[in-house]
Design an enzyme around this catalytic site. Structure first.
Site, PDB file in Angstrom:
ATOM      1  N   ASN A 124      32.143 -22.961   9.247  1.00  5.25           N
ATOM      2  CA  ASN A 124      32.449 -23.951  10.272  1.00  5.25           C
ATOM      3  C   ASN A 124      33.956 -24.146  10.472  1.00  5.25           C
ATOM      4  O   ASN A 124      34.389 -24.591  11.533  1.00  5.25           O
ATOM      5  CB  ASN A 124      31.801 -25.284   9.865  1.00  5.25           C
ATOM      6  CG  ASN A 124      32.194 -26.433  10.751  1.00  5.25           C
ATOM      7  OD1 ASN A 124      31.865 -26.461  11.926  1.00  5.25           O
ATOM      8  ND2 ASN A 124      32.920 -27.397  10.195  1.00  5.25           N
ATOM      9  N   SER A 132      31.422 -20.895  19.789  1.00  4.70           N
ATOM     10  CA  SER A 132      31.677 -21.927  20.793  1.00  4.70           C
ATOM     11  C   SER A 132      31.224 -21.409  22.149  1.00  4.70           C
ATOM     12  O   SER A 132      31.097 -20.189  22.349  1.00  4.70           O
ATOM     13  CB  SER A 132      33.176 -22.242  20.843  1.00  4.70           C
ATOM     14  OG  SER A 132      33.527 -22.959  22.007  1.00  4.70           O
ATOM     15  N   TYR A 166      41.589 -18.998  21.060  1.00  7.16           N
ATOM     16  CA  TYR A 166      40.312 -19.641  20.756  1.00  7.16           C
ATOM     17  C   TYR A 166      39.162 -18.842  21.358  1.00  7.16           C
ATOM     18  O   TYR A 166      38.162 -18.562  20.693  1.00  7.16           O
ATOM     19  CB  TYR A 166      40.312 -21.079  21.265  1.00  7.16           C
ATOM     20  CG  TYR A 166      39.198 -21.911  20.668  1.00  7.16           C
ATOM     21  CD1 TYR A 166      39.263 -22.325  19.336  1.00  7.16           C
ATOM     22  CD2 TYR A 166      38.080 -22.269  21.415  1.00  7.16           C
ATOM     23  CE1 TYR A 166      38.237 -23.071  18.769  1.00  7.16           C
ATOM     24  CE2 TYR A 166      37.058 -23.020  20.861  1.00  7.16           C
ATOM     25  CZ  TYR A 166      37.138 -23.413  19.530  1.00  7.16           C
ATOM     26  OH  TYR A 166      36.120 -24.144  18.971  1.00  7.16           O
ATOM     27  N   ALA A 194      39.287 -15.673  22.197  1.00  8.51           N
ATOM     28  CA  ALA A 194      39.263 -14.353  21.555  1.00  8.51           C
ATOM     29  C   ALA A 194      38.581 -14.399  20.191  1.00  8.51           C
ATOM     30  O   ALA A 194      37.746 -13.547  19.859  1.00  8.51           O
ATOM     31  CB  ALA A 194      40.684 -13.820  21.418  1.00  8.51           C
ATOM     32  N   LYS A 215      36.549 -16.855  18.933  1.00  5.64           N
ATOM     33  CA  LYS A 215      35.158 -17.316  18.987  1.00  5.64           C
ATOM     34  C   LYS A 215      34.237 -16.249  19.565  1.00  5.64           C
ATOM     35  O   LYS A 215      33.054 -16.164  19.198  1.00  5.64           O
ATOM     36  CB  LYS A 215      35.059 -18.615  19.784  1.00  5.64           C
ATOM     37  CG  LYS A 215      35.667 -19.813  19.062  1.00  5.64           C
ATOM     38  CD  LYS A 215      35.001 -20.042  17.704  1.00  5.64           C
ATOM     39  CE  LYS A 215      35.474 -21.286  17.010  1.00  5.64           C
ATOM     40  NZ  LYS A 215      34.805 -21.524  15.710  1.00  5.64           N
TER      41      LYS A 215
END
Length: 265
Positions: A96, A153, A176, A178, A180
């Site tokens: 996470n 995400s 972010y 790239a 995720k």
């Protein structure tokens, strides 16, 4: 068929990286309620200890707070050794932990975005996940069973709509999306690689959570979802319990999208 048993996590040992964060702490409480012994791992050790103490008092469980830097192999090794010493097994890993970047750089254009911040995000969002899967995967291979949940995400599935950030100048950084997106195929790779080893690997792709953002942003974001709102912080707990438990026993290499319909139209 016993539905309660399907979702029962009694005495399962579950590691949550980023466990002291907004969603990580929610996962920890939900999994504890489902019967799990939760390892709350985060760089913020004080927050981990507070969460663990609260859960143990309320639910009479045996959770473990651990200071963890997922970019540091020694830190991961130390965590795994402590867990095995106390519990002798690791049933579930929830990757996470992630960073969204320095808030001061959220108004920086892509053309001027510093390479150092890009590299830092890759270290945490992808390499850190890789290292945790590598180390805990070895334990699961020996056990001949285990579950890994990698958190992606909606921005790993579709591009962020820069228009919803308005006059604030804020924007979702390229790293972010790239990283995720990379999580999705990393999950598929691991599910394929550990095929036949008793290890299931899946992704959870959550949407945005309302947490005191500007009213205009919340309004624009909400308008893009079919349910007409952002998520509450506790609305991904059910998905996590499903993925961690035998309720998802026939599921591996998949991506569970829980985003209020954002990516469905």
């Amino acid at each position: 068929m016993n539905v309660k048993k399907l979702f029962d996590l009694s005495n399962k040992v579950v590691v949550i990286t980023g466990g002291a964060g907004l969603l990580g702490s929610q996962y920890a409480e939900g999994l504890t309620q489902a019967g799990a012994n939760v390892i709350i791992a985060d760089t913020n050790f004080e927050a981990c200890k507070k969460i663990a103490k609260k859960l143990d008092q309320i639910y009479d469980k045996n959770s473990m707070p651990i200071k963890l830097d997922i970019t540091n192999k020694k830190s991961i090794d130390g965590m795994v050794n402590k867990i095995l010493k106390k519990y002798s097994k690791i049933d579930v890993l929830i990757n996470n932990a992630a960073i969204q970047g320095n808030p001061k750089l959220r108004t920086t254009s892509f053309e001027e975005f510093p390479e150092s911040e890009w590299g830092k995000a890759l270290d945490v969002n992808l390499t850190g996940m890789f290292l945790c899967c590598q180390k805990i995967g070895k334990v699961m291979v020996k056990q001949k069973k285990g579950v890994i949940i990698n958190v992606s995400s909606t921005y790993g599935i579709v591009a962020p709509d820069q228009r919803i950030y308005g006059k604030s100048g804020q924007n979702a950084a390229a790293f972010y999306s790239a990283t995720k997106s990379g999580v999705l195929n990393f999950t598929r790779y691991l599910a394929s690689y550990w095929n036949g080893k008793g290890i299931r690997v899946n992704t959870l792709s959550p949407g945005g959570v309302e947490k005191g953002q500007e009213k205009e942003f919340v309004k624009k974001y909400s308008a893009k979802t079919m349910l007409g709102r952002m998520a509450r912080k506790d609305e991904y707990v059910g998905a996590i319990i499903f993925l961690a438990s035998d309720a998802s026993s026939y599921m591996t290499g998949s991506n569970l999208i829980v985003d209020g319909g954002w990516t469905a139209w």
